[in-house]
Design an enzyme around this catalytic site. Structure first.
Site, PDB file in Angstrom:
ATOM      1  N   CYS A 380      40.374  38.381  31.390  1.00  0.00           N
ATOM      2  CA  CYS A 380      40.587  37.183  32.194  1.00  0.00           C
ATOM      3  C   CYS A 380      41.645  36.268  31.562  1.00  0.00           C
ATOM      4  CB  CYS A 380      39.254  36.488  32.446  1.00  0.00           C
ATOM      5  SG  CYS A 380      39.296  35.484  33.936  1.00  0.00           S
ATOM      6  N   HIS A 514      35.591  40.405  34.545  1.00  0.00           N
ATOM      7  CA  HIS A 514      34.757  40.382  33.342  1.00  0.00           C
ATOM      8  C   HIS A 514      33.909  41.648  33.260  1.00  0.00           C
ATOM      9  CE1 HIS A 514      35.568  36.283  31.946  1.00  0.00           C
ATOM     10  NE2 HIS A 514      35.753  36.018  33.232  1.00  0.00           N
ATOM     11  N   GLU A 516      32.446  42.903  30.832  1.00  0.00           N
ATOM     12  CA  GLU A 516      31.293  42.767  29.928  1.00  0.00           C
ATOM     13  C   GLU A 516      30.006  42.466  30.686  1.00  0.00           C
ATOM     14  OE1 GLU A 516      33.749  40.630  30.261  1.00  0.00           O
ATOM     15  OE2 GLU A 516      33.196  38.541  29.841  1.00  0.00           O
TER      16      GLU A 516
END
Ligand code: GLN
Length: 542
Positions: A380, A514, A516
């Site tokens: 990002c 994102h 993650e």
């Protein structure tokens, strides 16, 4: 409707209530039950979206674009069940709804009160959409006795009454501290905490007692006696070397068995914990180690990057190595040479972030990774920093920057005011309010054939979660591509770059989303698995 399990906390905060809830969810799931986890947060913010990471830790984003408490990340990582807006509510949101209803005249002239109007809404929220699951686990944020938590405790007390004992279970998490000078574990804080809970009408069924040391049988019996539970329902929760051990340890202590007993279930199948065994085995017996520098801004509070540190750990699980994370405040590179900090790392990651502070340091970290062929992962804001670095140094665009931080000469990162989601046009306005102007939640992307990311994902269509306002400015892509920094993933309408990579580099990938947030210990995200694999190769070079 589902059976309800409420998880409350006492004595002190930060005992790991979210993790304990997630682990219990995982245990019930391992026995074949369908579970869902929810969190009630007593603070008055409508959602944590506008709260500083220093205050609140990470904001966890769901598929449907809700900005939620980071505990929902634990729930997803432990159960693999994607959470939604409907799984997290704050006092702020509840009060907002009550006041909206009141303004619309929906209370028909009655006095609007915490009981029953606020508590009714909380109850509605807790049980909504639970028909297709067996157990709903509902965690109440904060600790018993907090003023702002009272309406939530009252609402779950009422639910216990409404639904009856065989349909609800109250689990209370407390602390059994060790007093060094006395050489003893102390049960009094637990007794007081349960007393507090009982004073508001809730008798816990199970006590989960966090402790540094094993709790002797005698102390368990004492806690049981004073707190009005059976000794088998006093479950010790000892410190663990990895959080992923929690489901197995809790099972050994009988947590899931006792919870099921409170519902009158004693013939449930034993849990299949093989995938947890595999995860723990991998975490505890790695074959090597890699060092990853995470260069960001909110370094003092590790919870600010909770999902990120977990996803890196998962990348290690995929490669059977331990990932040692060095959390570096990027501002350091604005004073000191980046090389001295980054020389011996095997990978550099620049995570998401907001605002100007520390950006020049992040850009230096990107430059170091690019020039020294160190695997680089930009997430990002990290992608934004990589684009600015590439624009300045590769394409020679002096003064390249992001409009997030003013009016740069070359706005290589800028606000896009329109894009499409499916068939729908979505619009955001320059200068609009901070809440609700972001591209949030899951969006599909299409990967370029033959790109590195296509190989990593093993396909060309992906769906990932977003949380940002600014985008890579397509007006500068040609100049970057001339130097080998290319877009390898696009939004399906071809308007928004989603992934950029440099192929002439061991591993240099920046993503607008994102990843993650979607990594699981038993299903590491492909980008993290691949990044750590690149770091392993790098570690063999040095
Ligand atoms: N600050 C950037 C934006 O709003 C990036 C956000 C992030 O990293 N999550 O676009």
């Amino acid at each position: 409707m589902a059976r309800l399990i409420f998880i409350t906390g006492g004595v002190v905060s930060s005992l790991g209530k979210g993790l304990a809830s997630a682990a219990l969810g995982a245990l019930l799931q391992a026995r074949g039950y369908r579970v869902r986890l929810r969190k009630l947060d007593p603070y008055l913010n409508v959602d944590p979206g506008t709260m500083s990471p220093f205050q609140h830790g990470e904001v966890y984003v769901t598929d449907d674009g809700a900005e939620t408490d980071l505990d929902l990340g634990h729930y997803e990582r432990f159960t693999g069940v994607p959470s939604a807006q409907s799984d997290n509510v704050t006092s702020g949101r509840i009060y907002q709804r009550v006041i909206e209803r009141e303004r619309r005249g929906e209370y028909l002239g009655r006095t609007v009160q915490v009981i029953p109007h606020v508590t009714d809404l909380i109850k509605e929220f807790v049980i909504a959409g639970t028909d297709d699951i067996d157990f709903l686990l509902c965690e109440i944020g904060g600790t018993v006795g907090d003023i702002e938590g009272l309406p939530f405790f009252e609402a779950i007390r009422q639910l216990g009454n409404d639904l009856g004992h065989r349909n609800t279970c109250f689990v209370h998490l407390t602390l059994v501290p060790y007093i060094e000078t006395a050489g003893e574990l102390k049960t009094k804080p637990t007794q007081h905490s349960v007393k507090e809970l009982r004073s508001i009408g809730i008798q816990p069924d199970i006590l989960l007692c966090r402790s540094h040391y094993p709790i002797p049988e005698e102390d368990r019996r004492k806690i049981a006696l004073f707190c009005n539970v059976s000794p088998a329902c006093v479950i010790p929760g000892l410190d663990l070397s990895t959080i992923y051990e929690a489901p197995m340890r809790f099972h050994e202590q009988g947590l899931d068995t006792q919870v099921l007993k409170t519902f009158g279930i004693d013939d449930a199948p034993l849990p299949d914990l093989s995938h947890w065994q595999w995860v723990v085995e991998r975490v505890k017996n790695p074959e090597g180690e890699v060092k990853i520098a995470v260069v960001g801004k909110y370094m003092q509070v590790k919870d600010s990057y909770k999902s990120l540190s977990e996803a890196l750990t998962h990348g290690g699980i995929a490669n059977n190595v331990q990932v040692h994370m060095e959390w570096i405040d990027s501002e350091i590179f604005e004073r000191d040479d980046a090389a001295s900090f980054l020389e011996d790392v095997d990978g550099i990651l620049v995570p998401g972030g907001f605002g100007e502070r520390g950006t020049e340091g992040k850009i230096r970290a990107v430059r170091f990774a690019r020039e020294h062929n160190v695997p680089f992962f930009g997430i990002c804001y990290g992608l934004h920093m990589a684009v600015i670095e590439g624009a300045r140094d590769l394409a020679g665009l002096e003064g390249a920057g992001t409009t997030e931080n003013g009016h740069p000469r070359h706005p290589v990162i800028a606000l896009m005011t329109e894009w499409t989601k499916g068939n729908q046009l979505e619009v955001r306005q320059e200068g609009g309010g901070l809440g609700g102007t972001m591209r949030l939640g899951q969006y599909p992307a299409v990967l370029a054939t033959g790109s590195r990311v296509a190989e990593i994902y093993g396909g060309l269509e992906i769906v990932e979660r977003h949380r940002h306002r600014y985008e890579v400015n397509v007006g500068y892509l040609r100049q970057l591509a001339e130097h080998g920094f290319v877009v390898s993933g696009w939004s399906p309408d071809g308007r928004l770059p989603e992934i950029m990579e440099i192929s002439d580099h061991p591993w240099f990938i920046g993503v607008q989303f994102h990843p993650e947030l979607k990594s699981r210990p038993f299903l590491p995200h492909p980008l993290f698995a691949s990044f750590i694999a690149a770091a392993v190769r790098q570690s063999r070079l040095v």
